[in-house]
Write a protein that holds these residues in place. Structure first.
Motif, mmCIF file in Angstrom:
data_model
loop_
_atom_site.group_PDB
_atom_site.id
_atom_site.type_symbol
_atom_site.label_atom_id
_atom_site.label_comp_id
_atom_site.label_asym_id
_atom_site.label_seq_id
_atom_site.Cartn_x
_atom_site.Cartn_y
_atom_site.Cartn_z
ATOM 1 N N ALA A 38 -1.100 18.198 -75.078
ATOM 2 C CA ALA A 38 0.195 18.991 -74.450
ATOM 3 C C ALA A 38 1.123 18.068 -73.699
ATOM 4 O O ALA A 38 2.392 17.875 -73.767
ATOM 5 N N PHE A 39 0.687 16.867 -73.074
ATOM 6 C CA PHE A 39 1.359 16.156 -72.132
ATOM 7 C C PHE A 39 2.131 15.180 -73.279
ATOM 8 O O PHE A 39 3.185 14.735 -72.906
ATOM 9 N N ALA A 55 9.691 22.128 -74.142
ATOM 10 C CA ALA A 55 9.375 23.439 -73.571
ATOM 11 C C ALA A 55 8.113 24.006 -74.219
ATOM 12 O O ALA A 55 7.467 24.833 -73.909
ATOM 13 N N LEU A 56 7.577 23.081 -75.307
ATOM 14 C CA LEU A 56 6.388 23.507 -75.978
ATOM 15 C C LEU A 56 5.201 22.919 -74.946
ATOM 16 O O LEU A 56 4.151 23.792 -74.849
ATOM 17 N N GLY A 57 5.154 21.695 -74.254
ATOM 18 C CA GLY A 57 3.970 21.250 -73.572
ATOM 19 C C GLY A 57 4.071 21.790 -72.374
ATOM 20 O O GLY A 57 2.961 21.930 -71.647
ATOM 21 N N ARG A 58 5.470 21.949 -71.846
ATOM 22 C CA ARG A 58 5.453 22.373 -70.209
ATOM 23 C C ARG A 58 4.526 23.660 -69.912
ATOM 24 O O ARG A 58 3.846 23.484 -68.868
ATOM 25 N N PRO A 59 4.564 24.748 -70.482
ATOM 26 C CA PRO A 59 3.768 25.812 -69.917
ATOM 27 C C PRO A 59 2.223 25.750 -70.175
ATOM 28 O O PRO A 59 1.801 26.249 -69.249
ATOM 29 N N VAL A 60 1.904 24.860 -70.864
ATOM 30 C CA VAL A 60 0.364 24.603 -71.228
ATOM 31 C C VAL A 60 -0.103 23.529 -69.835
ATOM 32 O O VAL A 60 -0.826 24.076 -69.163
ATOM 33 N N LEU A 61 0.745 22.665 -69.551
ATOM 34 C CA LEU A 61 0.507 21.600 -68.397
ATOM 35 C C LEU A 61 0.756 22.654 -67.147
ATOM 36 O O LEU A 61 -0.078 22.423 -65.960
ATOM 37 N N SER A 62 1.540 23.226 -67.116
ATOM 38 C CA SER A 62 1.863 24.127 -65.759
ATOM 39 C C SER A 62 0.788 25.299 -65.559
ATOM 40 O O SER A 62 0.121 25.397 -64.351
ATOM 41 N N ALA A 84 -4.067 13.788 -67.715
ATOM 42 C CA ALA A 84 -2.977 14.398 -68.128
ATOM 43 C C ALA A 84 -2.254 15.145 -67.035
ATOM 44 O O ALA A 84 -1.111 15.188 -66.639
ATOM 45 N N VAL A 85 -3.119 15.586 -65.944
ATOM 46 C CA VAL A 85 -2.333 16.362 -64.852
ATOM 47 C C VAL A 85 -1.589 15.219 -64.085
ATOM 48 O O VAL A 85 -0.645 15.486 -63.309
ATOM 49 N N ALA A 86 -2.255 14.065 -63.765
ATOM 50 C CA ALA A 86 -1.657 13.081 -63.118
ATOM 51 C C ALA A 86 -0.089 12.647 -63.752
ATOM 52 O O ALA A 86 0.675 12.403 -62.870
ATOM 53 N N LEU A 87 -0.342 12.697 -65.021
ATOM 54 C CA LEU A 87 0.855 12.251 -65.700
ATOM 55 C C LEU A 87 1.889 13.271 -65.441
ATOM 56 O O LEU A 87 3.098 12.972 -65.336
ATOM 57 N N HIS A 91 6.084 13.099 -63.749
ATOM 58 C CA HIS A 91 7.423 13.403 -64.343
ATOM 59 C C HIS A 91 8.240 14.500 -63.819
ATOM 60 O O HIS A 91 9.093 14.483 -63.155
ATOM 61 N N PRO A 92 7.668 15.920 -63.986
ATOM 62 C CA PRO A 92 8.383 17.002 -63.311
ATOM 63 C C PRO A 92 8.029 17.325 -61.815
ATOM 64 O O PRO A 92 8.600 17.847 -61.157
ATOM 65 N N HIS A 93 7.153 16.333 -61.292
ATOM 66 C CA HIS A 93 6.721 16.469 -59.862
ATOM 67 C C HIS A 93 6.212 18.006 -59.507
ATOM 68 O O HIS A 93 6.929 18.426 -58.417
ATOM 69 N N ASP A 94 5.475 18.346 -60.278
ATOM 70 C CA ASP A 94 5.202 19.730 -59.973
ATOM 71 C C ASP A 94 4.121 19.967 -58.730
ATOM 72 O O ASP A 94 3.006 19.249 -58.608
#
Length: 324
Positions: A38-39, A55-62, A84-87, A91-94
């Motif tokens: 996903a990342f 848009a395909l990867g963001r919801p999975v990571l979120s 994957a979570v750290a990366l 980038h979006p700094h969630d």
């Protein structure tokens, strides 16, 4: 030409985004694989200016970062998922990702031996682990995380290891280092340390599905490590190897951990392990019958960590030189 999402991406991600839980048994594959894939899609969308990929990867990571266990892991205790979570944080700094990094850094700091090897009692995928180069940059946000990274230097410099070390350097956050202050966990694990000794007791239970070749049965509950001698009692899980179980029945039904003690419930008996750590180690095992049909035979088994070149002395007085 703008790249398009591959059929692989559509087939893999879209059906799995709405799974009830982000775990291997719901995915049909490892969570760490799904998180890294996903990342890759998410970052590819940023690099190639393709919003469809992002848009395909963001919801999975979120959803990954928001479904973390309170103790700081995702689906399985793996530094690969943590990468994957750290990366994703870089980038979006969630903010949810950063909170996950904080908890995960504490978990890894508390349950990594002084030589940088993660405690095998928490690993439900591999019997033996190694000093991993993955996700050191995820720890670098915190003083205790930088201290952990400093003692987790891998010695096997393969191309993959060099690539992960380069990634750690690229995303490293410099700052002071400090030892960690252990915190209570929700998972039933107890860690005691004094001087060179580290003892971990686990009340984690559960038999994995026979159809799954990837997960191991949790049947060992004691691990003893010495800073100079290394791992002495190995608490690694196994699969369909009841002779390696700590107690007569391989899989406990329930478990509870308190500081310096774990208690387990089995069909027909209960068991407990207590540890006292000073200049040496004292382990106390207690088994008590329960119900109308307690087991006829009782035993306690510890997995000794053996090393090639050592001499093993048996109860009958025979000496055996251990080979590779």
């Amino acid at each position: 030409m703008t790249p398009r999402p591959t059929r692989y991406s559509r087939r893999r991600y879209r059906p799995r985004r709405s799974r009830p839980r982000y775990t291997g048994l719901f995915f049909g594959t490892s969570p760490k694989h799904y998180a890294l894939h996903a990342f890759t899609v998410f970052l590819g969308g940023k690099v190639f200016a393709n919003p469809d990929w992002t848009a395909l990867g963001r919801p999975v990571l979120s959803r990954f970062v928001r479904q973390k266990h309170p103790d700081g892991f995702w689906g399985e205790q793996s530094p690969t998922t943590l990468t994957a979570v750290a990366l994703y944080w870089e980038h979006p700094h969630d903010p949810a990702a950063f909170e996950g990094l904080r908890r995960s850094a504490q978990l890894h700091a508390d349950f990594t031996y002084p030589n940088g090897q993660p405690a095998e009692l928490l690993n439900d995928r591999n019997r033996h682990w190694f000093v991993s180069p993955w996700a050191h940059f995820a720890f670098s946000h915190f003083p205790h995380g930088r201290s952990l990274a400093a003692r987790s230097i891998p010695t096997d410099l393969t191309l993959e290891t060099l690539g992960r070390l380069a990634q750690n350097l690229l995303y490293w956050h410099p700052g002071p280092s400090a030892p960690s202050a252990p915190r209570p966990l929700q998972i039933p694990i107890s860690r005691q340390q004094s001087g060179d000794w580290t003892v971990i007791l686990s009340a984690l239970t559960g038999r994995t599905p026979e159809a799954s070749p990837w997960f191991l049965d949790r049947q060992s509950h004691t691990s003893v490590y010495h800073a100079r001698l290394g791992l002495i009692v190995n608490g690694a899980p196994a699969k369909r190897q009841p002779e390696l179980a700590t107690f007569p029945d391989p899989i406990a039904l329930d478990g509870q951990a308190n500081p310096g003690q774990v208690s387990l419930a089995y069909p027909g008996f209960t068991a407990s392990v207590k540890v006292a750590v000073h200049h040496n180690i004292a382990l106390t095992f207690a088994l008590r019958p329960l119900g109308p049909t307690p087991p006829a035979a009782v035993r306690v088994a510890l997995q000794l960590q053996l090393y090639p070149g050592e001499t093993l002395e048996t109860a009958s007085g025979r000496s055996v030189l251990l080979g590779p």
